[in-house]
Scaffold this active site. Structure first.
Site, PDB file in Angstrom:
ATOM      1  N   HIS A   1       0.810  -1.214   0.000  1.00 33.28           N
ATOM      2  CA  HIS A   1       0.000   0.000   0.000  1.00 33.28           C
ATOM      3  C   HIS A   1       0.850   1.273   0.000  1.00 33.28           C
ATOM      4  O   HIS A   1       0.321   2.374  -0.208  1.00 33.28           O
ATOM      5  CB  HIS A   1      -0.934   0.016   1.219  1.00 33.28           C
ATOM      6  CG  HIS A   1      -2.104  -0.919   1.095  1.00 33.28           C
ATOM      7  ND1 HIS A   1      -1.970  -2.253   0.774  1.00 33.28           N
ATOM      8  CD2 HIS A   1      -3.435  -0.704   1.237  1.00 33.28           C
ATOM      9  CE1 HIS A   1      -3.162  -2.815   0.732  1.00 33.28           C
ATOM     10  NE2 HIS A   1      -4.072  -1.902   1.007  1.00 33.28           N
TER      11      HIS A   1
ATOM     12  N   GLU B   1     -15.098  -1.375  -2.879  1.00 36.25           N
ATOM     13  CA  GLU B   1     -15.005  -0.034  -2.294  1.00 36.25           C
ATOM     14  C   GLU B   1     -15.504   0.944  -3.362  1.00 36.25           C
ATOM     15  O   GLU B   1     -14.733   1.568  -4.090  1.00 36.25           O
ATOM     16  CB  GLU B   1     -13.567   0.233  -1.869  1.00 36.25           C
ATOM     17  CG  GLU B   1     -13.112  -0.772  -0.810  1.00 36.25           C
ATOM     18  CD  GLU B   1     -11.633  -0.700  -0.484  1.00 36.25           C
ATOM     19  OE1 GLU B   1     -10.969   0.268  -0.912  1.00 36.25           O
ATOM     20  OE2 GLU B   1     -11.138  -1.615   0.192  1.00 36.25           O
TER      21      GLU B   1
END
Length: 502
Positions: free
Chosen positions: A83, A420
């Site tokens: 990430h 998401e």
């Protein structure tokens, strides 16, 4: 000074002090107890082998993949490293430290299942003046500020880069030297801990807290600049009479009018124009409390949102007491930054209006029809241009602010295989506010420079507050007796507005 984090009482003032030399942060005893309680529950889940999202599963659209116990440490490390792919200019070290402290305060609520020593390592880095290098771009403002916080967490595990405060200046430093300085080894993340570190609203909250603090100074400066301009054009004081504002129940409006009137007390300029033929001033003067006050009301809301989020648990899942001596693990969406995104968008628009009305007042002071003074306040008009171009510069800055104030929350780009599927863009919304505040300070500085030049041409004394403000401006901007470059004056006064306040 010492700041104690307990997950409930962090203030804007404390956030803005973080990153300053001499400020130390510690965890409260009750927050340590809560953190240990939720961590113990994570350990019990691992012992029983129960599959629970965020503890022994994959993440996002991979949440249905179960991870075996021997791989859990690698899972958390992989999560952080994968990430940490942010781009763009690095956040300032001070902003990074505020982000770290806000993240620590969120974790201190004890709902994240993270070990105390991980959070303490964050605080040790802050207390010793070490800030991870964090690219500013990468957050969507939902699932938290994943990429920026991953860079923070990457430094925590010894893989990132640092800037350290050395002799009052920031400089690159080696990771090994940083951990030697704080007397710790890099963190080895256990189950749930990587997710707890990166899944939250801490970057956008840091930016919005800074913008809220700066905007407070800008609102003070706007009222001060307005009072100076009122005296510069020998304008009416009647629009600031408290009886007008008591009849309209807008809180900010009354506050603004009171502050402006406070600067105008004991004005010789007012008395000298008691029989003036002018009945009413332009809206940029007469309606200043209504406009400035609306900005104050937006700012009050923004500040409340920032404080609420800084004292919230914003990761997922949350480990909360079940009321019977145990814990439940609840999956939800506290990481969604919509409250901050919408607040940031509102503040961006509000600051545009604060600047728009300021530029209109500057124009009036430079225009003989309204001010009764020489065109552009030039002492030798024609040969000299006076302060003509300061208005141009303010107009240019406002055009930039208008561009930046485009609502960020209106942009939604679904991610993670559309699991998401709605994001806030709260970090983008909050980060651009810093540039807006810097530009706004220049617009207000120009108004104050123009008003000061006009007051220099008047024989009568302005109100006592305006006399003080005039001296405050003259401390960084000398009287303008002939044409000269004013860039340094504007920038110095803008910096003074944002750092000292009026």
């Amino acid at each position: 000074m010492e700041i104690t984090l307990n997950g409930n009482t962090m203030t804007i003032e404390e956030i803005m002090r973080i990153g300053s030399e001499g400020v130390k942060i510690r965890l409260s005893d009750d927050s340590i107890d809560r953190m240990r309680g939720s961590r113990d529950h994570v350990e019990r889940i691992l012992e029983t082998g129960t599959t629970v999202y965020g503890i022994n599963t994959g993440f996002g659209s991979l949440s249905n993949v179960t991870i075996q116990p021997p791989e859990l440490k690698q899972l958390q490390r992989n999560l952080v490293l994968s990430h940490a792919c942010g781009i763009g200019p690095s956040m300032s070290p001070e902003s990074v430290m505020r982000m770290m402290a806000i993240r620590a305060n969120s974790l201190a609520k004890g709902a994240s299942g993270i070990r105390v020593e991980v959070v303490q390592t964050l605080l040790d880095l802050i207390n010793h003046g070490h800030a991870p290098v964090v690219p500013s771009i990468g957050s969507l403002g939902a699932s938290g500020d994943l990429a920026p916080l991953a860079h923070m967490a990457m430094s925590l595990i010894g893989e990132g880069r640092f800037q350290s405060r050395i002799g009052g200046q920031w400089a690159d430093s080696e990771t090994e030297a940083v951990f030697s300085d704080i007397g710790r080894e890099p963190v080895v993340l256990e189950a749930k801990e990587g997710l707890s570190l990166i899944n939250g609203t801490s970057q956008m909250c840091s930016y919005l807290a800074e913008a809220s603090s700066l905007a407070t100074k800008l609102c003070d400066a706007a009222d001060a600049a307005c009072a100076m301009s009122v005296e510069a054009i020998a304008g009416s004081h009647t629009p600031f009479d408290p009886r007008i504002h008591e009849i309209r129940h807008q809180v900010g409006q009354g506050r603004s009018a009171s502050r402006i009137m406070g600067h105008l007390k004991s004005s010789e300029i007012k008395e000298s124009h008691a029989d003036c033929e002018r009945v009413q001033d332009a809206y940029s003067f007469r309606c200043a409390p209504q406009v400035h006050g609306a900005v104050l009301d937006v700012l009050d809301h923004v500040t409340n949102v920032v404080i609420s989020d800084a004292n919230s648990a914003t990761d997922n899942p949350l480990i909360v007491p079940d009321g019977e001596g145990g814990y439940d693990v609840l999956s939800g969406g506290n990481f969604h930054g919509e409250p901050l995104a919408l607040s940031a968008d509102s503040l961006a628009s509000a600051l545009h209006e604060l600047c728009s009305i300021s530029e209109r007042r500057s124009n009036q002071v430079l225009t003989p029809h309204w001010s009764g003074l020489p065109p552009f306040l030039a002492r030798n008009g024609g040969l000299e241009s006076g302060l003509m171009i300061l208005q141009y510069v303010s107009a240019s800055a406002i055009a930039r602010i208008r561009l930046l104030a485009s609502p960020a929350a209106l942009t939604n780009i679904p991610v993670s295989a559309e699991k998401e599927d709605h994001v806030s863009m709260g970090s983008t919304a909050s980060e651009r506010l810093i540039e807006i505040c810097n530009l706004a300070a220049c617009v207000l500085a120009n108004e104050m420079i123009i008003a000061s030049a006009a007051l220099d041409l008047r024989e009568e004394k302005p109100g006592v507050g305006v006399v003080r403000l005039h001296g405050w401006v003259r401390a960084v901007s000398e009287p303008i007796v002939c044409d000269r470059s004013l860039s340094d004056d504007t920038m110095a006064l803008a910096d003074k507005i944002l750092k000292e306040g009026v």
